[in-house]
Structure formats: structure tokens, C-alpha cells
Design a protein around this motif. Structure first.
Motif, PDB file in Angstrom:
ATOM      1  N   MET A  90      38.977 116.537  74.786  1.00  0.00           N
ATOM      2  CA  MET A  90      39.728 115.957  73.677  1.00  0.00           C
ATOM      3  C   MET A  90      38.922 115.995  72.376  1.00  0.00           C
ATOM      4  O   MET A  90      39.464 116.172  71.287  1.00  0.00           O
ATOM      5  CB  MET A  90      40.118 114.517  74.003  1.00  0.00           C
ATOM      6  CG  MET A  90      41.169 114.403  75.104  1.00  0.00           C
ATOM      7  SD  MET A  90      41.340 112.719  75.700  1.00  0.00           S
ATOM      8  CE  MET A  90      41.979 111.900  74.264  1.00  0.00           C
ATOM      9  N   ALA A  91      37.619 115.826  72.506  1.00  0.00           N
ATOM     10  CA  ALA A  91      36.767 115.804  71.310  1.00  0.00           C
ATOM     11  C   ALA A  91      36.456 117.197  70.795  1.00  0.00           C
ATOM     12  O   ALA A  91      36.074 117.365  69.633  1.00  0.00           O
ATOM     13  CB  ALA A  91      35.470 115.070  71.624  1.00  0.00           C
ATOM     14  N   ALA A  92      36.583 118.194  71.627  1.00  0.00           N
ATOM     15  CA  ALA A  92      36.250 119.566  71.229  1.00  0.00           C
ATOM     16  C   ALA A  92      37.232 120.059  70.171  1.00  0.00           C
ATOM     17  O   ALA A  92      38.391 119.642  70.140  1.00  0.00           O
ATOM     18  CB  ALA A  92      36.290 120.485  72.446  1.00  0.00           C
ATOM     19  N   PRO A  93      36.756 120.944  69.326  1.00  0.00           N
ATOM     20  CA  PRO A  93      37.670 121.489  68.298  1.00  0.00           C
ATOM     21  C   PRO A  93      38.763 122.323  68.959  1.00  0.00           C
ATOM     22  O   PRO A  93      38.511 123.060  69.905  1.00  0.00           O
ATOM     23  CB  PRO A  93      36.750 122.355  67.424  1.00  0.00           C
ATOM     24  CG  PRO A  93      35.586 122.682  68.289  1.00  0.00           C
ATOM     25  CD  PRO A  93      35.398 121.503  69.188  1.00  0.00           C
ATOM     26  N   ARG A  94      39.966 122.191  68.440  1.00  0.00           N
ATOM     27  CA  ARG A  94      41.112 122.890  69.015  1.00  0.00           C
ATOM     28  C   ARG A  94      41.917 123.535  67.902  1.00  0.00           C
ATOM     29  O   ARG A  94      42.094 122.941  66.854  1.00  0.00           O
ATOM     30  CB  ARG A  94      42.015 121.925  69.798  1.00  0.00           C
ATOM     31  CG  ARG A  94      41.385 121.393  71.063  1.00  0.00           C
ATOM     32  CD  ARG A  94      42.392 120.618  71.886  1.00  0.00           C
ATOM     33  NE  ARG A  94      42.765 119.360  71.243  1.00  0.00           N
ATOM     34  CZ  ARG A  94      43.687 118.531  71.727  1.00  0.00           C
ATOM     35  NH1 ARG A  94      44.319 118.852  72.842  1.00  0.00           N
ATOM     36  NH2 ARG A  94      43.982 117.426  71.101  1.00  0.00           N
ATOM     37  N   SER A  98      46.415 123.723  73.992  1.00  0.00           N
ATOM     38  CA  SER A  98      45.633 123.713  75.231  1.00  0.00           C
ATOM     39  C   SER A  98      44.140 123.910  75.009  1.00  0.00           C
ATOM     40  O   SER A  98      43.368 123.928  75.960  1.00  0.00           O
ATOM     41  CB  SER A  98      46.160 124.806  76.166  1.00  0.00           C
ATOM     42  OG  SER A  98      46.089 126.061  75.520  1.00  0.00           O
ATOM     43  N   GLY A  99      43.683 124.115  73.781  1.00  0.00           N
ATOM     44  CA  GLY A  99      42.253 124.290  73.546  1.00  0.00           C
ATOM     45  C   GLY A  99      41.996 125.195  72.363  1.00  0.00           C
ATOM     46  O   GLY A  99      42.794 125.267  71.424  1.00  0.00           O
ATOM     47  N   TYR A 100      40.878 125.866  72.419  1.00  0.00           N
ATOM     48  CA  TYR A 100      40.470 126.733  71.322  1.00  0.00           C
ATOM     49  C   TYR A 100      40.525 128.178  71.796  1.00  0.00           C
ATOM     50  O   TYR A 100      39.875 128.548  72.776  1.00  0.00           O
ATOM     51  CB  TYR A 100      39.042 126.387  70.881  1.00  0.00           C
ATOM     52  CG  TYR A 100      38.635 127.086  69.615  1.00  0.00           C
ATOM     53  CD1 TYR A 100      38.992 126.574  68.363  1.00  0.00           C
ATOM     54  CD2 TYR A 100      37.895 128.261  69.652  1.00  0.00           C
ATOM     55  CE1 TYR A 100      38.626 127.213  67.192  1.00  0.00           C
ATOM     56  CE2 TYR A 100      37.536 128.917  68.488  1.00  0.00           C
ATOM     57  CZ  TYR A 100      37.896 128.387  67.257  1.00  0.00           C
ATOM     58  OH  TYR A 100      37.546 129.040  66.106  1.00  0.00           O
ATOM     59  N   ALA A 101      41.335 128.966  71.141  1.00  0.00           N
ATOM     60  CA  ALA A 101      41.481 130.371  71.513  1.00  0.00           C
ATOM     61  C   ALA A 101      40.677 131.227  70.560  1.00  0.00           C
ATOM     62  O   ALA A 101      40.901 131.202  69.341  1.00  0.00           O
ATOM     63  CB  ALA A 101      42.949 130.777  71.476  1.00  0.00           C
ATOM     64  N   GLU A 102      39.719 131.965  71.128  1.00  0.00           N
ATOM     65  CA  GLU A 102      38.913 132.863  70.292  1.00  0.00           C
ATOM     66  C   GLU A 102      39.702 134.142  70.045  1.00  0.00           C
ATOM     67  O   GLU A 102      40.341 134.667  70.951  1.00  0.00           O
ATOM     68  CB  GLU A 102      37.600 133.204  71.004  1.00  0.00           C
ATOM     69  CG  GLU A 102      36.677 132.013  71.172  1.00  0.00           C
ATOM     70  CD  GLU A 102      35.386 132.413  71.868  1.00  0.00           C
ATOM     71  OE1 GLU A 102      35.277 133.597  72.249  1.00  0.00           O
ATOM     72  OE2 GLU A 102      34.517 131.553  72.019  1.00  0.00           O
ATOM     73  N   PRO A 103      39.640 134.621  68.884  1.00  0.00           N
ATOM     74  CA  PRO A 103      40.331 135.900  68.616  1.00  0.00           C
ATOM     75  C   PRO A 103      39.629 137.054  69.343  1.00  0.00           C
ATOM     76  O   PRO A 103      38.401 137.172  69.259  1.00  0.00           O
ATOM     77  CB  PRO A 103      40.246 136.049  67.095  1.00  0.00           C
ATOM     78  CG  PRO A 103      39.067 135.212  66.700  1.00  0.00           C
ATOM     79  CD  PRO A 103      38.983 134.079  67.681  1.00  0.00           C
ATOM     80  N   ALA A 104      40.380 137.794  70.113  1.00  0.00           N
ATOM     81  CA  ALA A 104      39.809 138.922  70.850  1.00  0.00           C
ATOM     82  C   ALA A 104      40.867 140.005  70.963  1.00  0.00           C
ATOM     83  O   ALA A 104      42.062 139.713  71.065  1.00  0.00           O
ATOM     84  CB  ALA A 104      39.356 138.479  72.235  1.00  0.00           C
TER      85      ALA A 104
END
Length: 566
Positions: A90-94, A98-104
Motif C-alpha cells: 500500500m505504501a509503495a508508489p503505484r 494493482s501496483g507499479y507497471a514498468e514500461p517495457a
């Protein structure tokens, strides 16, 4: 108007202390009559504060915010640290729910290739490692399998192009080892057609299983035997029990029927001998001095109707419950149909089983053709929707009437035996010409129910049909086979049971059993229910009015008893 504008201008000057000097000059220069809209829009511009330290809360007492605060600033706690109960997720950057998606960038084909490889082989390339930077591939999942298969994906074959078999052309076939041509035999193929002993055993087992599949019953019919229950089969004159007695008070040889019949009042005899419910009863043709009964205990019994009313003979030969029985015209032979899928022909006098017939389906009803010149032919209504006709002399099926859409329940001959009527679980009534396998009359109404018991009246004009909606319907048995709507017999409960109907010899009464074990008697003319007798403890499945007696009725039930009423 000028006063309102002046007050508005003064309000603007009070609220904006920073531009006080400018507003004063504007008041001096502004002409109230020529004021522009830009001057009226004097709300202060809100500056956007770009760099705001997160975690610093806004003062709750603050009335005015001069910048756009972030969500974290607005909801930061007033005192103490940030929420300690927030999970790491919950504390992590989003940047998504559902979360943090890295561009790939992954090619769709490559992604699908690795996904299928993982689901098939259990391994895939590690997506976190850049394959361009590292010289060797790293795998996730079943690494040993990956090394064994050399990292091959599902879209790649094991052999390289150089190792694959060359396409054979013309005369190059000899270059390939053991290749003799497209029509040549295998190297280990044998020309001997006869299998070995072990192979023959396996083949026999397989064929035996296939034959038994879907049919647990034994193929061979049960062994037939008979038991004579009287001391002497013949009397002092050499006559058997088939001989019509002359000393019973009435002329049983006469073809005349009683002039007037009366209601039976009381029970005068009980024939008991069956260990399970009785399915059907039939009187000896013409005379009625003998009674034949079949039961769910797989046995058929022959009884005396007059004299001592003894059980004369028991016929044993079916492995399952017997459903129906039928005498021939002279009574010397009779047919029995049972759930063991066999129809058997018996000699009434000796008890010998003459022959048996089957088409691997359950026969629900069986009848001899009543014509004197066709006594060698029988018809049976089967569970596979067909009416099958056999020739007793050859034992072969000579005709099939295949038009019904459900199991055939009854067959009744009408119109001087030139035609017969059949009823079925498809809730229809069909009329057939003898030996013509297409019904010329088809009766089916949406309101009709199944009719599992049908009886022809003594005068041959009417068919009484036991309907599954607890009523007896009357159809004309000549020409048009129309339903007689004025004659409907009600008041009994028969839904689910094929309770046999019968007429009195003078056509005064209609009799039928019911599900409660009662004998019901209606008046033919008025259709009024005249009399009801508690005849059996269980279902009263059949009721027969003796053709030469004024008031004798025989009933049978699922309690295993046969009763005589007078």
C-alpha cells in the motif's frame, strides 16, 4: 448601478492587499459607466506550488490555500508519523490499481512463445535479464528441463534443417537406409494371418467385452420347467383340465351372454399362491372355466374358476417379472412376455415351453392374431417403439410396425380382426391394417394422456381406454375411431398404473381397479359411479367380468392375491 460597481471595486481592493496601490489607481481612473468585464473579474490568481514536501500537513485552521496541494499533503496526519498500519504494497508508489507497471517493450509473438513454452515444458526465459547484455540465457521454472531440451520453445523442433530427412525424389530412394518404397512392408511385419495363442486369447476377451457392453443380462433364456399341483392330470375318461366342465350350473359352451347383469356385492374366493404382485389375468377363451395369471415373481399359474378352485399348474421359465399373457383361440397354447426380453410360447396342458422369441428389447404387450387362419402369427409391442410380428412356425420376424414415438403399451384387434389399435407412451392412438406397416389413422390431441390399458367391448363397437388423467375414455371401434365425449368415466385414481378395464357381458357396466386397491363399477348409459369395493391392500391392477356369469368379477392386485366377487 454605479454604487454597486463602486462597492465591488472596494471589496476587491480590501481582499487583495498585494495589489492595493494598483486598485486605488484603477478606482481613480475607472469610469463606472464604461467599466470592462476584465475589471469585474478581480479574483486573485492561485499560484501552483510545484515543490511541496510530502508529509507536511495543512493547518486545519487555514482558510485560504494559495497553491494546489497534493493528495499526500492534504491527507497527511496532523500529529505523529505517517500511518504505520499501511502494508508495504500500500505504501509503495503505484501508477495503476494493482501496483507499479514498468514500461517495457515485448513482442506479442515472443510473449506468447514463452508463455506456451512455460505451460508445456515448465520453463521460460527470465524476463528480468536483458538477453542483449548477457551472453548466456537464464531460465526460470524447470531449469533442468531447459538444459535437457537446450532451451527449445514449443515453436521450435529438435532437429536442425541439415539433420531432417531429405525429400525423396525419383531414384534417390536407395540412398536412405531400410527404405524400400511407399508400399513396402514394415521390417517386422509378418505375412501369417493366424494369430498366436496369446493374441487369440486377447482377441476373444475383447470381443466378449464388446458383446456384453451395455447388456448385463444373460443372453441365453432361462431354463423352463413346470409343476403340476393336482394329483391326476387326466380324469377317468382321459380328459385333461382343459376340458370344459358340464356340471357347474351354466352352459359354458354357449356363445350367448347373460340377458341381464347385476352388481357384485361380496368376495367369495381368494386364489393365493403368487409371492409378489400379480401383473395380469386372462380367462380361458369362450368357456372361462380356467384362469391364467402372471406375476412379478417370474411365474405363471393356471387356476380353476369352478369346483374346488385349485391351482392346477405353475409355469416357470422367465428370469424377470412377467408383464403380459395371451391365450390362443382354443386355449391350448399361450404366450408370455417378460422383462427378461423374451416372449415364450407354452403348451397349456403339458406345461412345455414350445419356443421363445426376442429382439433384445422388453415386450410390453403380446397378442395372437385372433383369425383362425393366422393363429401362427403374433404381435408384440416393444420398449423400442416398434410393434414386431413373428411367425411361430419359423421363429422369424415377418413384419415391423415402426411409427410410434414411445414404448408401445397395448395392442387391440378390431373390425373382425382386419385391423388393430395400438397405444403408446407418446400419448397417441394409432390404427393399423394387418400386415401394412403404415398407420392409416393417427389420433393425438394436446389434451390427451398416455393410455396404457385398452379393452374392446363385447359388441365390438367401443374401445375403453384407461387414461392417465384418472378417467376412462371411450373411442368408437368402427370406421372413424372418434372419441365419444358423452361417455367419460371418472371418480377413480389410476395415474401411473395400467389398470385393466372390462365390460359386463350385457354392456350394462364398466369395471376397473385403481391405485387404492378399489374395484370401481360404473353404469354404461349414465357414466355414473355405482359401486366401489375395497378389493386389495395395494393397487388393483386388473378386473375381469366373467363372460357367462351375471355378477362374477375377478380382480388381481399387487398384494399377490386374485379374488372372486359375486
Amino acid at each position: 448601478m454605479s454604487a454597486a460597481i463602486a462597492s465591488l471595486v472596494s471589496y476587491g481592493s480590501d481582499s487583495d492587499s498585494e495589489n492595493e496601490s494598483e486598485s486605488n489607481t484603477s478606482v481613480e481612473k475607472v469610469n463606472p459607466n464604461s467599466m470592462s468585464l476584465a475589471v469585474l473579474n478581480s479574483a486573485p490568481e492561485v499560484a501552483v506550488k510545484e515543490a511541496v514536501e510530502t508529509g507536511i500537513h495543512l493547518d486545519p485552521a487555514l482558510k485560504e490555500v494559495t497553491y494546489n496541494p497534493t493528495y499526500e499533503t492534504m491527507f497527511a496526519p496532523e500529529f505523529g508519523p505517517t500511518n504505520p498500519f499501511k502494508s508495504q504494497q500500500m505504501a509503495a508508489p503505484r501508477n495503476m490499481l494493482s501496483g507499479y507497471a514498468e514500461p517495457a517493450h515485448v513482442n506479442d509473438f515472443m510473449f506468447e512463445q514463452q508463455r506456451r513454452t512455460f505451460s508445456s515444458y515448465g520453463y521460460a526465459l527470465d524476463p528480468s535479464v536483458d538477453t542483449h547484455e548477457s551472453s548466456s540465457n537464464t531460465y526460470i521454472g524447470a531449469v533442468e528441463e531447459a538444459e535437457k531440451h537446450k532451451g527449445l520453445t514449443v515453436f521450435e523442433s529438435g532437429l536442425k534443417k541439415s539433420q531432417k530427412r531429405k525429400k525423396v525424389k525419383g531414384g534417390d530412394a536407395g540412398e536412405i537406409d531400410n527404405y524400400l518404397g511407399p508400399w513396402a512392408k514394415y521390417a517386422d511385419e509378418k505375412d501369417v494371418a493366424k494369430p498366436t495363442e496369446d493374441e487369440q486369447k486377447e482377441l476373444d476377451e475383447i470381443t466378449a467385452k464388446r458383446q456384453k457392453k451395455g447388456r448385463n443380462e444373460e443372453d441365453a433364456p432361462s431354463e423352463e420347467k413346470t409343476i403340476l399341483h393336482v394329483k391326476d392330470m387326466y380324469d377317468y375318461q382321459g380328459r385333461s383340465y382343459l376340458h370344459v366342465p358340464q356340471d357347474v350350473g351354466i352352459n359354458l359352451r354357449s356363445v350367448d351372454t347373460p340377458d341381464k347383469c347385476y352388481l357384485p356385492k361380496k368376495q367369495i374366493h381368494v386364489w393365493s399362491g403368487h409371492t409378489k404382485g400379480v401383473s395380469a389375468i386372462r380367462l380361458f377363451p369362450n368357456s372361462g372355466h380356467l384362469l391364467l395369471s402372471c406375476s412379478m415373481d417370474c411365474k405363471i399359474k393356471l387356476w380353476e374358476v369352478y369346483g374346488e378352485r385349485r391351482c392346477l399348474r405353475t409355469f416357470i421359465g422367465h428370469s424377470k417379472a412377467v408383464r403380459d399373457i395371451c391365450f390362443n383361440n382354443t386355449g391350448t397354447q399361450f404366450l408370455s412376455a417378460a422383462y427378461d426380453r423374451y416372449i415364450k410360447l407354452w403348451d397349456s396342458e403339458t406345461g412345455q415351453c414350445i419356443s421363445h422369441f426376442t429382439n433384445r428389447k422388453v415386450p410390453y404387450c403380446v397378442k395372437f392374431n385372433p383369425d383362425e387362419d393366422k393363429q401362427n402369427l403374433l404381435v408384440a409391442g416393444m420398449s423400442d417403439k416398434k410393434i414386431v410380428q413373428w411367425d411361430i412356425r419359423t421363429g422369424e420376424v415377418v413384419q415391423e410396425y415402426d411409427r410410434h414415438l414411445g414404448a408401445v403399451n397395448t395392442i387391440t384387434f378390431v373390425d373382425e380382426n382386419r385391423r388393430f389399435v395400438s397405444t403408446s407412451d407418446d400419448k397417441s392412438l394409432r390404427v393399423w391394417e394387418w400386415d401394412i406397416p403404415v398407420d392409416f389413422k393417427y389420433i393425438a390431441e394436446p389434451s390427451m394422456h398416455s393410455m396404457p390399458a385398452v379393452t374392446l367391448s363385447p359388441n365390438g363397437k367401443w374401445l375403453a381406454c384407461q387414461s392417465m388423467d384418472n378417467q376412462i375414455l371411450i373411442f368408437g371401434a368402427q370406421n372413424r375411431f372418434r372419441l365419444n365425449k358423452k361417455k367419460v368415466f371418472k371418480g377413480h385414481m389410476v395415474a401411473g398404473y395400467a389398470c385393466q378395464v372390462d365390460f359386463s357381458p350385457d354392456m350394462s357396466y364398466v369395471v376397473s381397479g385403481d391405485a387404492d386397491g378399489k374395484l370401481n363399477i360404473w353404469d354404461w348409459k349414465t357414466t355414473k359411479l355405482y359401486h366401489r369395493i375395497k378389493a386389495h391392500d395395494k393397487v388393483c391392477i386388473s378386473a375381469l367380468w366373467h363372460p357367462h356369469e351375471t355378477s362374477k368379477v375377478i380382480t388381481c392386485g399387487w398384494d399377490g392375491q386374485i379374488k372372486l366377487w359375486d
